[in-house]
Design a protein around this motif. Structure first.
Motif, PDB file in Angstrom:
ATOM      1  N   ASP A  79     -66.663  18.013  -8.366  1.00 48.75           N
ATOM      2  CA  ASP A  79     -67.843  18.718  -8.867  1.00 48.75           C
ATOM      3  C   ASP A  79     -67.535  19.724  -9.972  1.00 48.75           C
ATOM      4  O   ASP A  79     -68.360  19.943 -10.854  1.00 48.75           O
ATOM      5  N   PHE A  80     -66.372  20.369  -9.922  1.00 50.52           N
ATOM      6  CA  PHE A  80     -66.121  21.499 -10.817  1.00 50.52           C
ATOM      7  C   PHE A  80     -64.942  21.335 -11.766  1.00 50.52           C
ATOM      8  O   PHE A  80     -64.883  22.030 -12.777  1.00 50.52           O
ATOM      9  N   CYS A  81     -63.996  20.481 -11.467  1.00 55.87           N
ATOM     10  CA  CYS A  81     -62.744  20.465 -12.226  1.00 55.87           C
ATOM     11  C   CYS A  81     -62.474  19.170 -12.973  1.00 55.87           C
ATOM     12  O   CYS A  81     -61.798  19.167 -13.999  1.00 55.87           O
ATOM     13  N   GLU A 136     -63.873  28.029  -0.953  1.00 48.80           N
ATOM     14  CA  GLU A 136     -63.900  26.860  -1.831  1.00 48.80           C
ATOM     15  C   GLU A 136     -62.674  26.836  -2.746  1.00 48.80           C
ATOM     16  O   GLU A 136     -62.105  25.775  -3.003  1.00 48.80           O
ATOM     17  N   LEU A 152     -66.904  29.849  -7.636  1.00 47.06           N
ATOM     18  CA  LEU A 152     -66.630  29.360  -6.287  1.00 47.06           C
ATOM     19  C   LEU A 152     -66.360  30.521  -5.338  1.00 47.06           C
ATOM     20  O   LEU A 152     -65.817  31.552  -5.736  1.00 47.06           O
ATOM     21  N   MET A 179     -65.316  29.539 -12.190  1.00 51.34           N
ATOM     22  CA  MET A 179     -66.092  28.429 -11.638  1.00 51.34           C
ATOM     23  C   MET A 179     -67.236  28.889 -10.731  1.00 51.34           C
ATOM     24  O   MET A 179     -68.098  28.095 -10.373  1.00 51.34           O
ATOM     25  N   ILE A 194     -64.846  19.389  -4.097  1.00 50.18           N
ATOM     26  CA  ILE A 194     -65.017  20.522  -5.024  1.00 50.18           C
ATOM     27  C   ILE A 194     -64.396  20.169  -6.373  1.00 50.18           C
ATOM     28  O   ILE A 194     -64.977  20.441  -7.431  1.00 50.18           O
ATOM     29  N   TYR A 195     -63.221  19.547  -6.344  1.00 49.60           N
ATOM     30  CA  TYR A 195     -62.564  19.126  -7.581  1.00 49.60           C
ATOM     31  C   TYR A 195     -63.475  18.191  -8.375  1.00 49.60           C
ATOM     32  O   TYR A 195     -63.633  18.362  -9.587  1.00 49.60           O
TER      33      TYR A 195
END
Length: 136
Positions: free
Chosen positions: A41-43, A106, A102, A100, A38-39
């Motif tokens: 992909d998003f952060c 997530e 999420l 985000m 997840i990191y």
């Protein structure tokens, strides 16, 4: 011929045996593993692969005093976005972070990842229920 029949029967029996993984699972380690994805992909675009962020623009997550001392506020920022001035490791950040989008599970996973990476250590697992309880 007997050997071929025995080999065939052994192959059939061994391939039909269901294997059970009886090893205890570590829920925190599993959450951290999911959170890593997840990191990415998003952060990672803002906070970078090493979690160091961009000085004066995107705050660091690596060895972050703000993150570790304000876990609930950090969760709120991921969940609802961040538009407040914060001080991280002695430096002031006054940027804007979009929510985000999420799900609570997530968010729990990515928070478990960042609070246990790059010099951060959080012995308490952040749960989906804890994230769900945080309101704007």
């Amino acid at each position: 011929m007997k050997l071929s029949v025995i080999s065939f029967i052994t192959l059939v029996i061994s391939s039909s045996i269901v294997k059970f993984d009886l090893a205890p699972q570590d829920p925190l380690a599993e959450s951290i593993s999911r959170g890593s994805e997840i990191y990415e992909d998003f952060c990672m675009q803002c906070h970078l692969p090493d979690g160091k962020g961009v000085e004066n623009v995107f705050p660091p997550l690596a060895k972050s005093d703000y993150l570790m001392n304000n876990i609930e506020a950090s969760i709120r920022g991921v969940k609802f976005g961040q538009n407040d001035e914060i001080v991280v490791n002695g430096k002031t950040y006054n940027g804007f972070m979009q929510p985000m989008g999420l799900d609570d599970d997530e968010i729990a996973d990515v928070m478990n990842y960042v609070t246990n990476s790059w010099g951060n250590k959080n012995k308490d697992m952040i749960t989906t229920e804890a994230v769900a309880a945080i309101k704007k």
